[in-house]
Design a protein around this motif. Structure first.
Motif, PDB file in Angstrom:
ATOM      1  N   GLY A  19      20.774  60.933 -20.357  1.00  0.00           N
ATOM      2  CA  GLY A  19      20.436  60.796 -21.780  1.00  0.00           C
ATOM      3  C   GLY A  19      20.323  59.340 -22.203  1.00  0.00           C
ATOM      4  N   ALA A  20      21.232  58.510 -21.713  1.00  0.00           N
ATOM      5  CA  ALA A  20      21.179  57.077 -22.039  1.00  0.00           C
ATOM      6  C   ALA A  20      19.908  56.440 -21.488  1.00  0.00           C
ATOM      7  CB  ALA A  20      22.417  56.377 -21.495  1.00  0.00           C
ATOM      8  N   ALA A  21      19.494  56.854 -20.300  1.00  0.00           N
ATOM      9  CA  ALA A  21      18.255  56.319 -19.720  1.00  0.00           C
ATOM     10  C   ALA A  21      17.058  56.712 -20.576  1.00  0.00           C
ATOM     11  CB  ALA A  21      18.088  56.826 -18.286  1.00  0.00           C
ATOM     12  N   HIS A  22      17.019  57.958 -21.018  1.00  0.00           N
ATOM     13  CA  HIS A  22      15.913  58.397 -21.878  1.00  0.00           C
ATOM     14  C   HIS A  22      15.940  57.650 -23.212  1.00  0.00           C
ATOM     15  CE1 HIS A  22      14.076  61.526 -19.469  1.00  0.00           C
ATOM     16  NE2 HIS A  22      15.281  62.012 -19.189  1.00  0.00           N
ATOM     17  N   LEU A  23      17.132  57.409 -23.734  1.00  0.00           N
ATOM     18  CA  LEU A  23      17.247  56.646 -24.976  1.00  0.00           C
ATOM     19  C   LEU A  23      16.697  55.241 -24.792  1.00  0.00           C
ATOM     20  CD1 LEU A  23      18.232  56.290 -27.895  1.00  0.00           C
ATOM     21  CD2 LEU A  23      20.512  55.801 -26.967  1.00  0.00           C
ATOM     22  N   GLN A  24      17.038  54.623 -23.683  1.00  0.00           N
ATOM     23  CA  GLN A  24      16.551  53.272 -23.412  1.00  0.00           C
ATOM     24  C   GLN A  24      15.024  53.241 -23.322  1.00  0.00           C
ATOM     25  OE1 GLN A  24      17.356  51.179 -19.599  1.00  0.00           O
ATOM     26  NE2 GLN A  24      18.538  49.819 -20.929  1.00  0.00           N
ATOM     27  N   GLU A  25      14.443  54.318 -22.833  1.00  0.00           N
ATOM     28  CA  GLU A  25      12.985  54.411 -22.733  1.00  0.00           C
ATOM     29  C   GLU A  25      12.359  54.927 -24.036  1.00  0.00           C
ATOM     30  OE1 GLU A  25      11.100  53.320 -20.127  1.00  0.00           O
ATOM     31  OE2 GLU A  25      13.038  52.509 -19.490  1.00  0.00           O
TER      32      GLU A  25
END
Length: 102
Positions: free
Chosen positions: A39-45
């Protein structure tokens, strides 16, 4: 698994979230920490819908994940849902207070 989670986290922290998914191709739905990191990776993207989905899934598995709460607050703030963002941020602060003042 722990090494890969640590490596995944370092990718996210250094702004290389696009590189991280191949490290957790075999994550299970039961792994709340892995769900939170995805989820954090998707948020960063800036993929807010995917971020929200993974972060909510992580919280369903582990209600004590402060990072998931903070990241969900960010998701909702970016979506303009400020009341929800505030609730998640207050919830995160409450969990931090519980951890630091048992």
């Amino acid at each position: 698994p722990e090494f890969r989670l640590g490596l995944w986290k370092s990718y996210i922290q250094t702004g290389s979230a696009k590189e991280a998914p191949r490290l957790l191709t075999d994550i299970t739905d039961d792994d709340a920490a892995a769900q939170c990191l995805v989820g954090a990776a998707h948020l960063q993207e800036n993929d807010l819908d995917q971020a929200q989905q993974f972060l909510e899934r992580a919280l369903k598995r582990d209600r004590n994940l402060v990072d998931a709460r903070i990241n969900l607050a960010e998701v909702y703030a970016r979506k303009g849902e400020h009341a929800k963002a505030a609730r998640y941020m207050m919830s995160a602060r409450g969990h931090i207070a519980e951890l630091t003042n048992p």
